[in-house]
Design a protein around this motif. Sequence first.
Motif, PDB file in Angstrom:
ATOM      1  N   GLU A 133       6.222   1.292  -0.773  1.00 39.41           N
ATOM      2  CA  GLU A 133       6.404   1.730  -2.314  1.00 39.41           C
ATOM      3  C   GLU A 133       6.089   3.257  -2.620  1.00 39.41           C
ATOM      4  O   GLU A 133       7.160   3.791  -3.226  1.00 39.41           O
ATOM      5  CB  GLU A 133       5.470   0.758  -3.136  1.00 39.41           C
ATOM      6  CG  GLU A 133       5.898  -0.824  -3.274  1.00 39.41           C
ATOM      7  CD  GLU A 133       5.441  -1.456  -1.988  1.00 39.41           C
ATOM      8  OE1 GLU A 133       4.801  -0.769  -1.202  1.00 39.41           O
ATOM      9  OE2 GLU A 133       6.050  -2.584  -1.796  1.00 39.41           O
ATOM     10  N   ASP A 134       5.280   3.703  -1.957  1.00 40.10           N
ATOM     11  CA  ASP A 134       4.928   5.241  -2.166  1.00 40.10           C
ATOM     12  C   ASP A 134       6.249   6.119  -1.460  1.00 40.10           C
ATOM     13  O   ASP A 134       6.634   6.976  -2.075  1.00 40.10           O
ATOM     14  CB  ASP A 134       3.544   5.360  -1.463  1.00 40.10           C
ATOM     15  CG  ASP A 134       3.343   6.873  -1.417  1.00 40.10           C
ATOM     16  OD1 ASP A 134       2.975   7.514  -2.399  1.00 40.10           O
ATOM     17  OD2 ASP A 134       3.282   7.465  -0.268  1.00 40.10           O
ATOM     18  N   GLU A 135       6.665   5.566  -0.490  1.00 41.88           N
ATOM     19  CA  GLU A 135       7.961   6.355   0.016  1.00 41.88           C
ATOM     20  C   GLU A 135       9.084   6.373  -0.795  1.00 41.88           C
ATOM     21  O   GLU A 135       9.886   7.218  -1.081  1.00 41.88           O
ATOM     22  CB  GLU A 135       8.176   5.760   1.658  1.00 41.88           C
ATOM     23  CG  GLU A 135       7.422   6.046   2.546  1.00 41.88           C
ATOM     24  CD  GLU A 135       7.616   5.233   3.849  1.00 41.88           C
ATOM     25  OE1 GLU A 135       8.247   4.692   3.956  1.00 41.88           O
ATOM     26  OE2 GLU A 135       6.520   5.763   4.903  1.00 41.88           O
ATOM     27  N   THR A 136       9.302   5.267  -1.589  1.00 43.39           N
ATOM     28  CA  THR A 136      10.570   5.085  -2.364  1.00 43.39           C
ATOM     29  C   THR A 136      10.435   5.001  -3.898  1.00 43.39           C
ATOM     30  O   THR A 136      11.361   5.504  -4.561  1.00 43.39           O
ATOM     31  CB  THR A 136      11.002   3.531  -2.252  1.00 43.39           C
ATOM     32  OG1 THR A 136      10.082   2.730  -2.352  1.00 43.39           O
ATOM     33  CG2 THR A 136      11.446   3.441  -0.681  1.00 43.39           C
ATOM     34  N   GLY A 137       9.052   5.112  -4.221  1.00 42.62           N
ATOM     35  CA  GLY A 137       8.954   5.095  -5.636  1.00 42.62           C
ATOM     36  C   GLY A 137       9.162   3.872  -6.489  1.00 42.62           C
ATOM     37  O   GLY A 137       9.283   4.010  -7.721  1.00 42.62           O
ATOM     38  N   ARG A 138       9.499   2.731  -5.681  1.00 48.51           N
ATOM     39  CA  ARG A 138       9.980   1.399  -6.093  1.00 48.51           C
ATOM     40  C   ARG A 138       8.926   0.443  -5.830  1.00 48.51           C
ATOM     41  O   ARG A 138       8.373   0.341  -4.991  1.00 48.51           O
ATOM     42  CB  ARG A 138      11.239   1.175  -5.783  1.00 48.51           C
ATOM     43  CG  ARG A 138      12.273   2.113  -6.073  1.00 48.51           C
ATOM     44  CD  ARG A 138      13.674   1.348  -5.515  1.00 48.51           C
ATOM     45  NE  ARG A 138      13.676   0.100  -6.037  1.00 48.51           N
ATOM     46  CZ  ARG A 138      14.587  -1.004  -5.400  1.00 48.51           C
ATOM     47  NH1 ARG A 138      14.858  -0.631  -4.367  1.00 48.51           N
ATOM     48  NH2 ARG A 138      14.680  -2.045  -6.117  1.00 48.51           N
ATOM     49  N   PRO A 139       8.462  -0.482  -7.013  1.00 54.36           N
ATOM     50  CA  PRO A 139       7.501  -1.352  -6.700  1.00 54.36           C
ATOM     51  C   PRO A 139       7.921  -2.686  -5.750  1.00 54.36           C
ATOM     52  O   PRO A 139       8.697  -3.082  -5.875  1.00 54.36           O
ATOM     53  CB  PRO A 139       7.218  -1.981  -8.025  1.00 54.36           C
ATOM     54  CG  PRO A 139       8.615  -1.773  -8.895  1.00 54.36           C
ATOM     55  CD  PRO A 139       9.179  -0.513  -8.186  1.00 54.36           C
ATOM     56  N   PHE A 140       7.100  -3.147  -5.034  1.00 56.07           N
ATOM     57  CA  PHE A 140       7.036  -4.382  -4.256  1.00 56.07           C
ATOM     58  C   PHE A 140       8.669  -4.327  -3.608  1.00 56.07           C
ATOM     59  O   PHE A 140       9.419  -5.276  -3.698  1.00 56.07           O
ATOM     60  CB  PHE A 140       7.311  -5.531  -5.339  1.00 56.07           C
ATOM     61  CG  PHE A 140       5.855  -6.183  -5.810  1.00 56.07           C
ATOM     62  CD1 PHE A 140       4.904  -6.753  -4.943  1.00 56.07           C
ATOM     63  CD2 PHE A 140       5.065  -5.603  -6.921  1.00 56.07           C
ATOM     64  CE1 PHE A 140       3.876  -7.339  -5.004  1.00 56.07           C
ATOM     65  CE2 PHE A 140       3.767  -6.133  -7.240  1.00 56.07           C
ATOM     66  CZ  PHE A 140       2.942  -6.877  -6.257  1.00 56.07           C
ATOM     67  N   VAL A 141       8.635  -3.486  -2.670  1.00 57.23           N
ATOM     68  CA  VAL A 141       9.960  -3.171  -1.876  1.00 57.23           C
ATOM     69  C   VAL A 141       9.576  -3.687  -0.464  1.00 57.23           C
ATOM     70  O   VAL A 141      10.389  -3.609   0.247  1.00 57.23           O
ATOM     71  CB  VAL A 141      10.761  -1.776  -2.009  1.00 57.23           C
ATOM     72  CG1 VAL A 141      11.262  -2.148  -3.595  1.00 57.23           C
ATOM     73  CG2 VAL A 141       9.660  -0.732  -1.862  1.00 57.23           C
TER      74      VAL A 141
END
Length: 266
Positions: A133-141
């Motif tokens: 999530e930190d790498e992508t900026g998206r939650p619960f991935v």
Amino acid sequence: MSDGRALAREFLEQQKLLGGNPVILPALPGGEMRDAGGVAPQPPAPAPPAATHPASRIPHPRLPPAGLSYDPPGGDLFSADPLQQAASLDAVATLVAACTKCRLCEGRRHTVPGEGPGDARLVVVGEGPGRVEDETGRPFVGQAGELLTKILAAIQLRREQVFICNVVKCRPPENRVPQYDEIAACLPYLFRQIDLLKPRAILAMGGTAAQTLLNTKQSLGALRNQIHRFRGIPVIVTYHPAALLRNPNWKKPTWDDVRIARRLLD
Ligand code: URA
């Protein structure tokens, strides 16, 4: 709707429900909330000895004893708060992206404000971003996110229909549990998101989300399998998907919980 007084009232009521007596609003960013909890709404009384009594702990004699209804006489204490002015989820995300209100900003690669449609009926709240999530900026991935997608599918919801977010918007180091001051600093973002979304139900996944939204220290086991309320919105508590990955025995109770959430949407 940028009613800071309503927000203050909400905070104070939550503190009261928590059993706090007197009202204490610690460690909120900028000190606005702390002031709201301790500053007198009426003409000033003689100043108490500040050195020995933190302002937030002094019950003001003119405060109404119950109900904690709070209307400062002059102006809106929070009218300058950009978060309360944020009129969209994107505007909240923009503020999150620039946030340095707690130490979690230091190690992050991306903020993870949350994502989903503005008219989502269900809001899922987790704990905080993990590595992916930190790498992508998206939650619960990450892995937990894949399981969340399956859990949602089991109640006929596509991930894209749900607003998915977390209590804290930046990854805690080593995925540790967010600390109290980090949660307190970040919570206004979540509250603003929920205010804007006005969902039919909230699914709190895991102890951090449940205890934060419901302002309680009760265990997840004691909170699940029933309907709570956050600002009038039904809240269902269940296990965190990451916990389910470790302990498949919790899957059955999780299905039971999410079915309650499903019924609230229909
Ligand atoms: N765990 C969470 O609580 N949130 C995420 O976004 C991912 C994993």
